[in-house]
Design a protein around this motif. Structure first.
Motif, PDB file in Angstrom:
ATOM      1  N   ARG A  64       0.845  -1.191   0.000  1.00  0.00           N
ATOM      2  CA  ARG A  64       0.000   0.000   0.000  1.00  0.00           C
ATOM      3  C   ARG A  64       0.878   1.238   0.000  1.00  0.00           C
ATOM      4  NH1 ARG A  64      -0.206   1.978   5.332  1.00  0.00           N
ATOM      5  NH2 ARG A  64       0.534   0.465   6.880  1.00  0.00           N
ATOM      6  N   LEU A  65       0.275   2.352  -0.351  1.00  0.00           N
ATOM      7  CA  LEU A  65       0.984   3.611  -0.312  1.00  0.00           C
ATOM      8  C   LEU A  65       1.277   4.010   1.135  1.00  0.00           C
ATOM      9  CD1 LEU A  65      -1.036   5.647  -2.957  1.00  0.00           C
ATOM     10  CD2 LEU A  65       1.344   4.896  -3.186  1.00  0.00           C
ATOM     11  N   ARG A  66       2.441   4.562   1.374  1.00  0.00           N
ATOM     12  CA  ARG A  66       2.782   5.030   2.715  1.00  0.00           C
ATOM     13  C   ARG A  66       1.793   6.115   3.149  1.00  0.00           C
ATOM     14  NH1 ARG A  66       7.335   4.121   5.213  1.00  0.00           N
ATOM     15  NH2 ARG A  66       8.360   3.517   3.249  1.00  0.00           N
ATOM     16  N   GLN A  68      -1.338   5.722   3.582  1.00  0.00           N
ATOM     17  CA  GLN A  68      -2.684   5.464   3.072  1.00  0.00           C
ATOM     18  C   GLN A  68      -3.573   4.877   4.159  1.00  0.00           C
ATOM     19  OE1 GLN A  68      -2.700   2.885  -0.329  1.00  0.00           O
ATOM     20  NE2 GLN A  68      -4.836   3.228  -0.817  1.00  0.00           N
ATOM     21  N   THR A  69      -4.762   5.414   4.343  1.00  0.00           N
ATOM     22  CA  THR A  69      -5.688   4.913   5.363  1.00  0.00           C
ATOM     23  C   THR A  69      -6.986   4.399   4.753  1.00  0.00           C
ATOM     24  OG1 THR A  69      -6.546   7.148   5.679  1.00  0.00           O
ATOM     25  CG2 THR A  69      -4.773   6.431   7.152  1.00  0.00           C
ATOM     26  N   GLY A  71      -8.619   2.666   0.731  1.00  0.00           N
ATOM     27  CA  GLY A  71      -8.412   2.353  -0.678  1.00  0.00           C
ATOM     28  C   GLY A  71      -9.141   1.071  -1.020  1.00  0.00           C
ATOM     29  N   GLY A 101      -2.883   3.163  -6.094  1.00  0.00           N
ATOM     30  CA  GLY A 101      -3.825   3.475  -5.029  1.00  0.00           C
ATOM     31  C   GLY A 101      -4.573   2.286  -4.476  1.00  0.00           C
ATOM     32  N   VAL A 103      -4.970  -1.286  -2.453  1.00  0.00           N
ATOM     33  CA  VAL A 103      -4.334  -1.990  -1.341  1.00  0.00           C
ATOM     34  C   VAL A 103      -4.291  -3.457  -1.738  1.00  0.00           C
ATOM     35  CG1 VAL A 103      -4.444  -2.580   1.110  1.00  0.00           C
ATOM     36  CG2 VAL A 103      -5.212  -0.322   0.329  1.00  0.00           C
ATOM     37  N   VAL A 138      -6.762  -0.020   6.582  1.00  0.00           N
ATOM     38  CA  VAL A 138      -6.101   0.267   5.299  1.00  0.00           C
ATOM     39  C   VAL A 138      -7.036   0.213   4.098  1.00  0.00           C
ATOM     40  CG1 VAL A 138      -3.798  -0.426   6.070  1.00  0.00           C
ATOM     41  CG2 VAL A 138      -5.336  -2.150   5.075  1.00  0.00           C
TER      42      VAL A 138
END
Length: 363
Positions: A64-66, A68-69, A71, A101, A103, A138
C-alpha cells in the motif's frame, strides 16, 4: 513501447488518460524484462504477515501507499511457481498496483508453490479476501477484487462463487486460468483442444505432464523410489537440472529410472493411457477445483484475459468461461501479446491497445 501505446490511446480520446497511464505501467510490470530489474519503490509500505484463516494459516504480504488509510482492496494470487508470492513478476506487479492506489494482498498458496492444484488454493484466496475486507485500517468499507494467474485464476473464480464471499467481491480477474481442470489435463495428455467450436490439434507444453506426474508420484512409482523421484521432478520444475540429476541418481528400481528418463527427455506422453486413467480417477476432485457450472453464483463483474498461443492452459478455456457467463457482466480478451501469464510476445498496435484498454477497464 508501452508509452507510445498510452499516448495513442489518449490521443484517440480514450479517457481518463491517467487510468491508461496506470494501465501501461502495470502492463510493463508484467513483462519479464521489467520485473527482473524492478527496485523497491520508496512511497510504498510492504507488510509481511500471517493470516489465520478458516482453512488454516498462510503467509501473505500487503502492499500500500505510505500513509494510506483507505483504498480499494485487491487479492492477487500467484500461479504454479516455486517462488510463490515472491515470484519475479508478482512483486513488481503488486507494487505497481499499489502505486495506483489499490491496497494489494498477495497470499502464499503453498500447494501451488509446490506444483499441486488443490482446494487449499480456493481456501487461501477466499480467506485472504475475508481478511483484507476486514482490514478497516487500510481498506475502504467495500468489496475487494480477486485476481489470479494461471491455475490460480480458475481457483479465484471458484472462491468467488463460495457463499462466504457473497457480497464481498467487487470483481474477479482470471489471467490465463482454467474453466474445466479435467479438460485442461486431457489437452496436456492428448495434444488436442476441446473448444466450443469442436476439437482441434494443438501442441501442449511438455512442462504440464511433468507437473501432472509430480503430483501423482505415489501412484506411478514404487515406494522405494518415491522420495528420490519427487525430488528429481521438483528440481526439474525449478529448472535446476544439476540437482535433478543428483536426486535421480538415488533411484533404485527400473520403474523409477524409467519415469525419470521419460520426464527428463520430455517423453511422458508414452504414459498417456496411465495418465488418462489418473484423470479418470480424479474427476470428482478436478470438478471441485473448476469454475465450470459455478459462474452463476458470482454476482460481480468477471474479466477473462488469455494468451492466444497459451500451450499450458489453452485460450479456449476463456471462451468456455465466457460462454457460461453469457449475458452476465464480463469482458473477455484473448491476446497474442501474452504467453500463458507473461506479456512478452510481439504484436500489432491494435492488439497492444486492446490489452491496455482491458487493463484500464479494471482500474
Amino acid at each position: 513501447m508501452t508509452a507510445s501505446v498510452i499516448g495513442l490511446a489518449v490521443a484517440l480520446g480514450w479517457s481518463p488518460g491517467h487510468r491508461y497511464w496506470r494501465a501501461g505501467k502495470m502492463l510493463s510490470a508484467l513483462s519479464a524484462a521489467q520485473a527482473a530489474g524492478a527496485a523497491k519503490p520508496e512511497p510504498l509500505v510492504e507488510e509481511d504477515l500471517t493470516v489465520d484463516g478458516a482453512g488454516g494459516k498462510f503467509r501473505a504480504r500487503v502492499y500500500r501507499l505510505r500513509g494510506q488509510t483507505g483504498g480499494r482492496g485487491l487479492i492477487v494470487a500467484h500461479g504454479i511457481h516455486h517462488e510463490g508470492m515472491n515470484e519475479r513478476r508478482m512483486v513488481p506487479f503488486a507494487r505497481e498496483l499499489a502505486r495506483s492506489g489499490l491496497v494489494v494482498l498477495t497470499p502464499e498458496v503453498t500447494d501451488l508453490a509446490d506444483y499441486r492444484i488443490t482446494h487449499q488454493g480456493v481456501s487461501v484466496i477466499r480467506d485472504a479476501a475475508v481478511y483484507l475486507r476486514g482490514r478497516r485500517d487500510v481498506v475502504d468499507d467495500a468489496p475487494v477484487g480477486l485476481m489470479g494467474f494461471s491455475f490460480a485464476g480458475g481457483l479465484s473464480l471458484v472462491a468467488a462463487a463460495e457463499p462466504e464471499l457473497a457480497g464481498r467481491v467487487a470483481y474477479v480477474v482470471n489471467v490465463g486460468g482454467h474453466h474445466d481442470l479435467e479438460r485442461v489435463l486431457r489437452f496436456l495428455i492428448r495434444n488436442q483442444v476441446e473448444t466450443p467450436a469442436g476439437v482441434v490439434p494443438m501442441a501442449a507444453h511438455d512442462y504440464g505432464l511433468v507437473v501432472l506426474l509430480y503430483g501423482a508420484v505415489d501412484r506411478f512409482a514404487p515406494e522405494a523410489d518415491r522420495a528420490a523421484l519427487r525430488d528429481a521432478l521438483r528440481a526439474s520444475l525449478h529448472q535446476d537440472h544439476a540437482a535433478a540429476v543428483t536426486a535421480a541418481a538415488r533411484l533404485t528400481t527400473d520403474r523409477g529410472r524409467q519415469l525419470w528418463q521419460l520426464a527428463d527427455t520430455r517423453k511422458l506422453q508414452t504414459l498417456a493411457p496411465e495418465l488418462e486413467a489418473l484423470v479418470d480417477a480424479q474427476r470428482a476432485e478436478l470438478a471441485a477445483l473448476s469454475p465450470r457450472g459455478r459462474l452463476a453464483a458470482i454476482h460481480a463483474p468477471v474479466y477473462l484475459v488469455h494468451g492466444s498461443g497459451d500451450s499450458v492452459i489453452p485460450p479456449s478455456e476463456a471462451q468456455w468461461a465466457s460462454a457460461e457467463l453469457g449475458s452476465a457482466d464480463h469482458i473477455t480478451l484473448i491476446t497474442p501479446l501474452m504467453e500463458h501469464v507473461e506479456v512478452n510476445k510481439p504484436a500489432g498496435i491494435g492488439d497492444r491497445l486492446a490489452l491496455l484498454r482491458f487493463i484500464a477497464q479494471m482500474l
